[in-house]
Design a protein around this motif. Structure first.
Motif, PDB file in Angstrom:
ATOM      1  N   LEU A 135     -37.021 120.043 118.324  1.00 54.93           N
ATOM      2  CA  LEU A 135     -36.292 120.312 117.082  1.00 54.93           C
ATOM      3  C   LEU A 135     -35.127 119.359 116.907  1.00 54.93           C
ATOM      4  CD1 LEU A 135     -36.027 122.246 114.640  1.00 54.93           C
ATOM      5  CD2 LEU A 135     -34.474 123.612 116.039  1.00 54.93           C
ATOM      6  N   MET A 136     -34.310 119.190 117.970  1.00 59.03           N
ATOM      7  CA  MET A 136     -33.120 118.358 117.863  1.00 59.03           C
ATOM      8  C   MET A 136     -33.431 116.870 117.955  1.00 59.03           C
ATOM      9  SD  MET A 136     -30.849 120.528 117.271  1.00 59.03           S
ATOM     10  CE  MET A 136     -29.579 119.275 117.194  1.00 59.03           C
ATOM     11  N   GLY A 137     -34.572 116.529 118.528  1.00 61.91           N
ATOM     12  CA  GLY A 137     -34.946 115.124 118.612  1.00 61.91           C
ATOM     13  C   GLY A 137     -35.722 114.648 117.405  1.00 61.91           C
ATOM     14  N   VAL A 138     -36.768 115.386 117.062  1.00 55.63           N
ATOM     15  CA  VAL A 138     -37.648 114.969 115.961  1.00 55.63           C
ATOM     16  C   VAL A 138     -36.979 115.182 114.609  1.00 55.63           C
ATOM     17  CG1 VAL A 138     -39.868 115.396 114.822  1.00 55.63           C
ATOM     18  CG2 VAL A 138     -39.707 115.432 117.323  1.00 55.63           C
ATOM     19  N   GLY A 139     -36.254 116.299 114.449  1.00 52.85           N
ATOM     20  CA  GLY A 139     -35.632 116.608 113.162  1.00 52.85           C
ATOM     21  C   GLY A 139     -34.683 115.525 112.670  1.00 52.85           C
ATOM     22  N   PRO A 140     -33.617 115.201 113.399  1.00 54.85           N
ATOM     23  CA  PRO A 140     -32.705 114.140 112.960  1.00 54.85           C
ATOM     24  C   PRO A 140     -33.377 112.778 112.847  1.00 54.85           C
ATOM     25  CG  PRO A 140     -31.658 115.509 114.619  1.00 54.85           C
ATOM     26  CD  PRO A 140     -33.098 115.917 114.571  1.00 54.85           C
ATOM     27  N   PHE A 141     -34.302 112.467 113.778  1.00 55.74           N
ATOM     28  CA  PHE A 141     -34.978 111.172 113.706  1.00 55.74           C
ATOM     29  C   PHE A 141     -35.835 111.073 112.459  1.00 55.74           C
ATOM     30  CE2 PHE A 141     -38.318 108.110 115.144  1.00 55.74           C
ATOM     31  CZ  PHE A 141     -37.471 107.012 115.259  1.00 55.74           C
ATOM     32  N   ALA A 142     -36.482 112.187 112.079  1.00 59.94           N
ATOM     33  CA  ALA A 142     -37.265 112.199 110.834  1.00 59.94           C
ATOM     34  C   ALA A 142     -36.351 111.978 109.637  1.00 59.94           C
ATOM     35  CB  ALA A 142     -38.004 113.535 110.704  1.00 59.94           C
ATOM     36  N   GLY A 143     -35.147 112.562 109.671  1.00 62.05           N
ATOM     37  CA  GLY A 143     -34.183 112.343 108.599  1.00 62.05           C
ATOM     38  C   GLY A 143     -33.761 110.885 108.514  1.00 62.05           C
ATOM     39  N   ILE A 144     -33.580 110.239 109.674  1.00 64.86           N
ATOM     40  CA  ILE A 144     -33.215 108.822 109.695  1.00 64.86           C
ATOM     41  C   ILE A 144     -34.346 107.967 109.129  1.00 64.86           C
ATOM     42  CG2 ILE A 144     -32.719 106.868 111.219  1.00 64.86           C
ATOM     43  CD1 ILE A 144     -31.273 108.853 113.069  1.00 64.86           C
TER      44      ILE A 144
END
Length: 320
Positions: free
Chosen positions: A205-214
């Motif tokens: 959640l904390m890795g994929v979520g922000p990276f997807a936003g980037i």
């Protein structure tokens, strides 16, 4: 050895990076140098942004927050490691270990979230320049940072409380230079299935979520840049993103390196060595990336140096 309840734990033993006694002075000197460079470099960024009115923009507001988080992130592990080497004592108390876990997760995830917020800021600046000051108002910027702190503090608290439910032997050896969550969970003498589920779910959640936003932000930025007819204009626009992209790639590739090293080799020592990049090297390099690639930061540092009230501090930092 029979497992005991976690309230009876006296301490954990952090084995560090190397067992050889002759390597300890070298490790101490190397990590002390990197720690001082990290603290002073990020502190200079914070001083430059706070003292220069030209840098009072959302982009540099988030950058100063990132620098503060990087200082705190490195400070969760390195000072204790240096103290243990200096005193030749590898122990850390149970309470100290849980505290280290809490703050390590807190600042690591804040790094992640702030990079995502900075990507959104670049998206608004490039794709909606006429509405930038309205959208990225001081109120919204402050709110984004506040929400990030609150959510990540709760997330970190969850992991810490989950560790408290585990039982450990009275004295256990951890093949790491700080209390790392995944290794701590694996060393538990009680059932850690629920901890593993929560830990891996949160990591995704904390890795994929922000990276997807980037990725989403930069896909729209690239699309917007491609519409610019002038090659010089495209280059100038994209150059405003180079520093941030460099930090993003450094952060995620080192974090991915730690994960792959741990998963592929199942070797705790390899994972420990790889985590040095994530914990120490990345926060140390961030100020150099932003100062070397960013003209505004360079000018801000020059003006900071010539300020009468700041110059003595700058001289001390440079000498140190």
């Amino acid at each position: 050895m029979e497992p005991s309840n976690n309230t009876q734990i006296s301490r954990f033993l952090l084995l560090g990076l190397a067992k050889e006694a002759e390597l300890q002075p070298l490790i101490f000197g190397l990590f002390l140098s990197m720690y001082l460079i990290t603290v002073f470099g990020n502190l200079l960024i914070i001083l430059a942004v706070s003292s220069d009115s030209h840098l009072h923009t959302p982009m540099y507001f988030f950058l100063s927050n990132l620098s503060f988080v990087d200082i705190c992130f490195t400070s969760t592990a390195i000072p204790k490691m240096l103290w243990n080497i200096q005193t030749q004592c590898k122990g850390i108390t149970y309470e100290g270990c849980i505290t280290q876990v809490y703050f390590y997760i807190l600042f690591a995830d804040l790094d992640d979230i702030l990079l995502s917020v900075m990507a959104y800021d670049r998206y608004v600046a490039i794709c909606h320049p006429l509405h930038y000051t309205v959208i990225m108002s001081p109120h919204l910027c402050g709110l984004l940072v506040l929400i990030s702190w609150v959510l990540i503090a709760l997330h970190s608290l969850l992991h810490s409380l989950m560790v408290l439910r585990l039982s450990f032997c009275p004295e256990i050896q951890m093949p790491h230079f700080f209390c790392e969550l995944s290794q701590l969970v694996q060393l538990a003498s009680s059932d850690n299935f629920l901890n593993n589920i929560v830990m891996y779910f949160a990591a995704v959640l904390m890795g994929v979520g922000p990276f997807a936003g980037i990725l989403c932000s930069y896909s729209k930025i690239v699309s917007c840049i491609c519409k610019i007819t002038s090659a010089q204009g495209r280059h100038k626009t994209f150059s405003t993103c180079v520093s941030h992209l460099s930090v993003v790639f450094l952060f995620y590739f080192t974090a991915l390196g730690v994960f792959l090293s741990s998963a592929a080799t199942h070797n705790s020592h390899s994972s420990t060595i790889a985590s040095v990049m994530y914990t120490v090297v990345t926060p140390m390099l961030n100020p150099f990336i932003y100062s070397l690639r960013n003209r505004d930061i360079k000018e801000g540092l020059k003006r900071l140096y010539w300020m009468p009230s700041i110059r003595p501090i700058m001289l001390v930092l440079w000498i140190a």
